[in-house]
Design a protein around this motif. Structure first.
Motif, PDB file in Angstrom:
ATOM      1  N   GLN A  92     -64.165 -39.511 -28.290  1.00  0.00           N
ATOM      2  CA  GLN A  92     -65.529 -39.723 -28.726  1.00  0.00           C
ATOM      3  C   GLN A  92     -65.864 -41.212 -28.775  1.00  0.00           C
ATOM      4  OE1 GLN A  92     -66.184 -38.275 -32.715  1.00  0.00           O
ATOM      5  NE2 GLN A  92     -65.180 -40.005 -33.683  1.00  0.00           N
ATOM      6  N   THR A  93     -67.140 -41.510 -28.761  1.00  0.00           N
ATOM      7  CA  THR A  93     -67.588 -42.888 -28.918  1.00  0.00           C
ATOM      8  C   THR A  93     -67.423 -43.282 -30.379  1.00  0.00           C
ATOM      9  OG1 THR A  93     -69.208 -42.657 -27.147  1.00  0.00           O
ATOM     10  CG2 THR A  93     -69.526 -44.476 -28.698  1.00  0.00           C
ATOM     11  N   ASP A 141     -62.065 -37.129 -31.528  1.00  0.00           N
ATOM     12  CA  ASP A 141     -62.981 -36.164 -32.125  1.00  0.00           C
ATOM     13  C   ASP A 141     -62.251 -35.410 -33.235  1.00  0.00           C
ATOM     14  OD1 ASP A 141     -61.363 -34.295 -30.848  1.00  0.00           O
ATOM     15  OD2 ASP A 141     -62.918 -33.572 -29.479  1.00  0.00           O
TER      16      ASP A 141
END
Length: 394
Positions: free
Chosen positions: A44-45, A63
């Motif tokens: 994830q960012t 995540d």
């Protein structure tokens, strides 16, 4: 494939099936020809602009699914190292912005006060502009603290800030400054009143000296307000505390006489029914627990006892229907030896270190116990720090 990240190692780096390590890689990522990380489905960012420099987090690139798997793998790996197996339940993860206590660093640099966590593997301070782990109430005090500290910070010296959310607001202990005189007293009062500070203490090197506390500071545990010594240990999040308390209650079951060893302020002792023996080496903590339990009429016998040097002997343990252990990171080897020789029906072990937990469990299992289940708790979100509660029975 050999270029695919299959797990995350204990320090947070991704690992391929053939043993190559890559920083800030998530399971399902792949490594390019030059070793670069190509993000996969679990990458994830990171939500915070300070990641990955800030040492407050190491795993914001994972995540929730892969972070939960990391927590589970840490525990499974520690148990496997001791040739143990157990049913490991799905981890209970605290949400973002839920940390109610933190220790931050402060320094005067380039004419302004910087406040934040240290960088990973560095002494440099990341000056926090945002934070996704602290509660909004704790983070809100960072900006006014910069202005408040500016008058006392000296170039080349650092201060350490201990912040905790308590029943009355925010408890703040500042280590490493000197603030004397009438002007300092007036500034402390004005700052505390303006920013919801319940207590402000300063430690200039001789121990904490309370400079502002209009009413006694407490933390409510098991429905009981307990006096909180400055910078005392407290579970990092309310959600984490609730998860651990629920696991302890389940593990203890209907035992009517319970020992809570390394009891601290009474997080578990005050949450249990029946009679509780609470042993703790920290004098301030055990006195606070004793007073709180007495005021609430709880059947808690608080004992100031160093369980490393003087663990409960096996015959003493036999008096209890269940024993709760919540030792520091070093574990409770001496106490585990005595419990292994006892006939206590159930042990609930709460740990912040899977390695010392597994070592102590091996001692207990050699003495005839088995691990019924392990409940992982991820209250230090996006860090490599893992907590758990486990039940063992004969």
């Amino acid at each position: 494939m050999s270029d695919t990240i299959v797990r995350v190692a204990a320090r947070g780096e991704g690992v391929t099936a053939d043993g190559r390590h890559a920083a800030f890689a998530a399971p399902g990522d792949t490594l390019g020809a030059a070793g670069e990380v190509i993000p996969g489905p679990h990458h994830q960012t990171p939500p915070c602009r300070h990641f990955p420099a800030c040492g407050g987090c190491q795993l914001q690139h994972l995540d929730d699914e892969s972070y939960a798997q990391f927590v589970t793998d840490r525990i499974a790996g520690a148990l496997a190292a001791q040739k143990l197996e157990a049913v490991i339940r799905p981890p209970l993860l605290s949400p973002p912005r839920s940390r109610r206590r933190a220790a931050l660093q402060a320094e005067l640099k380039d004419g302004r006060v910087r406040i934040g966590f240290s960088e990973n593997a560095s002494h440099a301070i990341v000056d926090l502009i945002e934070c996704h782990i602290l509660t909004s109430e704790l983070f809100a005090i960072v900006v006014p603290l910069r202005k408040f500290l500016a008058r006392w910070m000296k170039k080349g010296r650092r201060a350490r800030l201990h912040l905790t959310e308590v029943d009355q607001g925010i408890d703040l202990l500042i280590e490493g400054i000197e603030a004397e005189g009438l002007a300092a007293a007036e500034a402390i009062t004005a700052f505390a009143q303006a920013n919801g500070v319940a207590r402000l203490a300063i430690d200039s090197g001789l121990g904490p000296e309370t400079r502002w506390e209009p009413e006694p500071v407490t933390i409510t545990l098991g429905g009981v307000p307990v006096a909180l010594p400055p910078a005392a240990f407290l579970q990092a999040t309310r959600e984490g505390e609730a998860a651990l308390v629920a696991a302890v209650r389940e593990g203890v079951g209907d035992a009517r006489v319970v020992a809570d060893l390394f009891a601290g302020l009474g997080t578990f002792a005050l949450s249990l029914a029946g009679k509780v023996y609470a042993g703790e080496a920290a004098r301030d903590a055990i006195l606070a627990l004793k007073a709180g339990a007495a005021m609430a009429g709880r059947a808690v016998f608080a004992d100031h006892r160093d369980l490393f040097r003087r663990p409960l002997m096996a015959a003493e343990c036999d008096r209890f229907g269940a024993v709760v252990l919540d030792p520091p990171r070093a574990g409770a080897r001496e106490q585990a030896v005595q419990l292994a020789a006892s006939s206590v029906p159930a042990i609930v072990y709460v740990s912040c270190n899977p390695s010392s937990f597994a070592r102590d469990c091996e001692i207990l299992c050699q003495g005839g116990y088995r691990i019924d289940w392990v409940q992982p708790v991820g209250q230090f979100r996006w860090s490599t720090h893992v907590e758990l509660a486990a039940r063992l029975s004969r």
